[in-house]
Motif scaffolding. Structure first.
Motif, PDB file in Angstrom:
ATOM      1  N   GLY A 147       0.818  -1.199   0.000  1.00 36.70           N
ATOM      2  CA  GLY A 147       0.000   0.000   0.000  1.00 36.70           C
ATOM      3  C   GLY A 147       0.852   1.249   0.000  1.00 36.70           C
ATOM      4  N   THR A 148       0.266   2.357  -0.409  1.00 38.20           N
ATOM      5  CA  THR A 148       1.026   3.606  -0.484  1.00 38.20           C
ATOM      6  C   THR A 148       1.417   4.122   0.900  1.00 38.20           C
ATOM      7  N   PHE A 193      -4.686  -5.042   7.598  1.00 38.07           N
ATOM      8  CA  PHE A 193      -3.538  -4.799   6.715  1.00 38.07           C
ATOM      9  C   PHE A 193      -2.961  -6.095   6.168  1.00 38.07           C
ATOM     10  N   THR A 194      -3.111  -7.201   6.896  1.00 32.74           N
ATOM     11  CA  THR A 194      -2.619  -8.475   6.382  1.00 32.74           C
ATOM     12  C   THR A 194      -3.441  -8.949   5.193  1.00 32.74           C
ATOM     13  N   GLU A 195      -4.745  -8.679   5.190  1.00 33.96           N
ATOM     14  CA  GLU A 195      -5.583  -9.058   4.052  1.00 33.96           C
ATOM     15  C   GLU A 195      -5.171  -8.312   2.782  1.00 33.96           C
ATOM     16  N   ALA A 242      -2.340  -8.935  -2.503  1.00 36.31           N
ATOM     17  CA  ALA A 242      -1.195  -8.696  -3.390  1.00 36.31           C
ATOM     18  C   ALA A 242      -0.514 -10.011  -3.757  1.00 36.31           C
ATOM     19  N   TYR A 243      -0.328 -10.880  -2.781  1.00 33.41           N
ATOM     20  CA  TYR A 243       0.300 -12.180  -3.040  1.00 33.41           C
ATOM     21  C   TYR A 243      -0.545 -13.041  -3.961  1.00 33.41           C
ATOM     22  N   SER A 244      -1.877 -12.970  -3.829  1.00 33.66           N
ATOM     23  CA  SER A 244      -2.734 -13.800  -4.673  1.00 33.66           C
ATOM     24  C   SER A 244      -2.612 -13.421  -6.138  1.00 33.66           C
ATOM     25  N   THR A 245      -2.232 -12.167  -6.387  1.00 36.12           N
ATOM     26  CA  THR A 245      -2.018 -11.706  -7.764  1.00 36.12           C
ATOM     27  C   THR A 245      -0.608 -12.031  -8.249  1.00 36.12           C
ATOM     28  N   GLY A 255      -0.793 -18.064   0.096  1.00 32.95           N
ATOM     29  CA  GLY A 255      -0.638 -17.278   1.311  1.00 32.95           C
ATOM     30  C   GLY A 255       0.422 -16.211   1.087  1.00 32.95           C
ATOM     31  N   CYS A 256       0.791 -15.509   2.149  1.00 35.57           N
ATOM     32  CA  CYS A 256       1.851 -14.496   2.054  1.00 35.57           C
ATOM     33  C   CYS A 256       3.006 -14.902   2.959  1.00 35.57           C
TER      34      CYS A 256
END
Length: 305
Positions: free
Chosen positions: A82-83, A219-221, A226-229, A236-237
């Motif tokens: 995230g920014t 924030f973990t979601e 991002a990891y799923s993409t 998972g991350c």
């Protein structure tokens, strides 16, 4: 008690690493030093203070550190963290962020004070450590242990096919640190990709319903999305930075190989961490090659939030 400093660029997994270190009864967290990385340094500093506030650990000081790589320009895209560095949970930083002492000076001071009793866990670009070594090179032989989350020795990178993010963001700094003779344990992608936080784990935090667990789930979601993409095969991350804390406290979590390390600075392999076969000195870096992921994750989730 193990005296520890975290050098971070908070960052979602840095936030999880801070929470893990704070929760461990055998760790005395002397301070958190911050730098740029996943977001500008003002964000890293603000985010670190927010995590400590949520955890009820506001007595732990946070120090603002390096703003830029030694020789390069850092650009931010916010895709993974995230920014704001914490999954768009906190928004922009309002006004300048200050600290009572610069992070580099705090690192030097604490190494002089605690010497072999001090462990530094670095989960960010290594600019602060490199600056400390440049200012006070004698500290390389004074500190007890430096655990670095960085590098990809026997696995592909996560920025290029060779390079891991913390190394390639400031490869010149990484080169200074890895060739300094400091007693380093390198916790790279070789082992961190084997430690995963899943959506079920985040959901358990959300269902717990405390202010801290709800914030961490939020924030973990973002990180999981991002990891799923980017890495859908992982399901998972990766717990990159928390694993570095785990290795600092429980060295037997990992199998290591001693190596003299170097960082490639050539454009065609920029940021690659590789064994330096031409150095004749005894290796001072232990490279993690295997991890007891199940044991680590059991301990992590038993302590955090």
């Amino acid at each position: 008690m193990q005296k520890m400093i975290l050098d971070v660029d908070t960052g979602i997994d840095d936030a999880l690493a801070i929470a893990y270190a704070v929760s461990l009864p055998t760790v005395e967290l002397l301070g958190v030093t911050t730098t740029y990385g996943m977001a500008p340094v003002d964000y890293s500093c603000r985010n670190s203070r927010k995590i400590l506030e949520v955890l009820g650990a506001t007595d732990i000081p946070v120090f603002r550190g390096s703003e830029n790589p030694l020789q390069r320009i850092r650009e931010y895209n916010g895709k993974i963290h995230g920014t704001d560095g914490l999954g768009e949970t906190l928004g922009p930083v309002e006004g300048p962020v200050s600290s009572s002492q610069h992070a580099v000076d705090f690192l030097i001071e604490q190494i002089y004070e605690h010497k072999k009793d001090l462990t530094i866990v670095a989960t960010a670009p290594l600019t602060n450590l490199a600056a400390a070594l440049t200012k006070a090179p004698e500290i390389a032989g004074m500190v007890g242990k430096v655990v670095i989350m960085g590098g990809a020795v026997m696995t592909p990178g996560n920025v290029t096919k060779f390079a891991e993010a913390n190394i390639i963001i400031d490869p010149e700094a990484a080169s200074i640190v890895l060739e300094s003779g400091m007693p380093i344990t390198l916790v790279g992608l070789d082992v961190t990709r084997k430690t995963l936080l899943t959506r079920a784990d985040a959901q358990q935090w959300r269902e717990k319903g405390t202010p801290a667990s709800t914030f961490f789930a939020q924030f973990t979601e973002f990180y999981l999305d991002a990891y799923s993409t980017l890495h859908p095969y992982l399901k998972g991350c990766a717990l990159h930075d928390p694993l570095a804390v785990g290795v600092a406290v429980y060295p037997d979590l990992v199998r290591t190989v001693p190596m003299n390390m170097k960082v490639d600075l050539e454009d065609n392999a920029l940021g690659r961490t590789t064994e330096d076969l031409y150095r004749t000195t005894e290796p001072t870096t232990l490279v993690c090659v295997q991890v007891d992921a199940e044991r680590f994750m059991k301990d992590f989730f038993a302590h955090v939030v």
